[in-house]
Design an enzyme around this catalytic site. Structure first.
Site, PDB file in Angstrom:
ATOM      1  N   TYR A   1      66.049  95.449  58.285  1.00  0.00           N
ATOM      2  CA  TYR A   1      65.510  96.485  59.161  1.00  0.00           C
ATOM      3  C   TYR A   1      64.361  97.228  58.492  1.00  0.00           C
ATOM      4  CZ  TYR A   1      65.476 100.547  62.287  1.00  0.00           C
ATOM      5  OH  TYR A   1      65.100 101.534  63.166  1.00  0.00           O
TER       6      TYR A   1
ATOM      7  N   ASP B   1      61.405  89.050  76.954  1.00  0.00           N
ATOM      8  CA  ASP B   1      61.801  89.051  75.550  1.00  0.00           C
ATOM      9  C   ASP B   1      60.526  89.170  74.723  1.00  0.00           C
ATOM     10  OD1 ASP B   1      62.520  88.334  72.922  1.00  0.00           O
ATOM     11  OD2 ASP B   1      64.088  86.981  73.606  1.00  0.00           O
ATOM     12  N   VAL B   2      60.445  90.183  73.856  1.00  0.00           N
ATOM     13  CA  VAL B   2      59.205  90.418  73.110  1.00  0.00           C
ATOM     14  C   VAL B   2      58.899  89.307  72.115  1.00  0.00           C
ATOM     15  CG1 VAL B   2      59.308  92.920  73.394  1.00  0.00           C
ATOM     16  CG2 VAL B   2      60.346  91.857  71.361  1.00  0.00           C
TER      17      VAL B   2
ATOM     18  N   ASP C   1      62.319  95.016  79.256  1.00  0.00           N
ATOM     19  CA  ASP C   1      63.557  94.905  78.488  1.00  0.00           C
ATOM     20  C   ASP C   1      64.217  93.584  78.854  1.00  0.00           C
ATOM     21  OD1 ASP C   1      65.756  95.655  76.796  1.00  0.00           O
ATOM     22  OD2 ASP C   1      65.353  97.745  77.296  1.00  0.00           O
TER      23      ASP C   1
END
Length: 252
Positions: A158, A56-57, A36
């Protein structure tokens, strides 16, 4: 697949769906790396068997470091769960003008590209492990949303990002089949996560009333239970599973 003496990587692991999943996997004998942002990890619960790594993805280098942490535990990396995501609301065209294009790109970058990055880099590592007795090397569980099918007003970014996760599921499962890696996706409905903690009880009750049955919000622990079921059910592959109490979202 048996989770005992294996490693697991969970993104968004400091709270909500990710935290519940990290806990559930640890309780089943996995050594879990929960990924995370650093600020979120500062508030994360202390759970036996769960180690937190800041990443950070959207950063390939940071995801690689997180995967390295998961593969450096002395047991094979077998489970990868992507829960990291954001869900801001904005209409394609509203009173203040067109949808913020940078925000749209950010949502897709985190929710879809981030999910792909984690899956691809983790699969690269899993493919190098020895398979179990059934030829399995791992399972990837990604997180979509029922918004992928029933996107509401203001959910263009989204819904399209989560729709991408849904569309990714089958080709990814087919791509990774040769390595003994399964890929499934869970599409939750309305879950009682920290994102809902700021709204009123009246508003929460209204959301729950729209669910056919059970007429309540889903719990993060129920998502986590479904993840463990997918991992342990060897014949589930290339599937998107709705977890929504038969909810079909209205336009608004």
């Amino acid at each position: 697949m048996d989770l005992t003496s294996t490693a697991a990587l969970v993104t968004g692991g400091a709270s909500g769906l990710g935290a519940a999943t990290a806990t559930a996997l640890a309780q089943r004998g996995a050594q879990v790396v929960a990924v995370d942002l650093a600020a979120a990890i500062d508030q994360a619960p202390d759970v036996d068997g769960v180690r937190y790594v800041a990443a950070d993805v959207t950063s390939e280098s940071e995801v690689r470091q997180a995967v390295a942490a998961a593969t450096g535990l002395g047991v094979p990396l077998r489970t990868v769960v992507s829960c990291a995501g954001i869900g801001p609301s904005m209409r394609v065209l509203g009173r203040k003008g067109v949808h913020d294009l940078a925000l749209y790109a950010k949502v897709v970058s985190i929710n879809l590209v981030g999910t792909f990055t984690v899956m691809a880099l983790a699969a690269e590592a899993m493919a190098q492990t020895e398979p179990d007795a059934d030829g399995q090397r791992g399972v990837v569980v990604n997180t979509a949303s029922i918004a992928a099918y029933d996107g509401q007003v203001g959910q263009a970014a989204y819904a399209s990002s989560k729709g991408g996760v849904v569309g990714l599921t089958l080709p990814a499962a087919r791509d990774l089949a040769q390595y003994g890696i399964r890929v499934c996706t869970i599409a939750p409905g309305i879950v009682d996560t920290p994102m809902l903690a700021t709204v009123s009880e009246e508003f929460r009750a209204g959301l729950a009333a729209g669910v056919p049955f059970p007429q309540r919000l889903a719990r993060p622990e129920e998502y986590a239970r479904l993840v463990t079921m997918v991992v342990e059910h060897d014949y589930l592959n290339g599937e998107v599973i709705r977890m929504d109490g038969a909810l079909r979202m209205a336009p608004r």
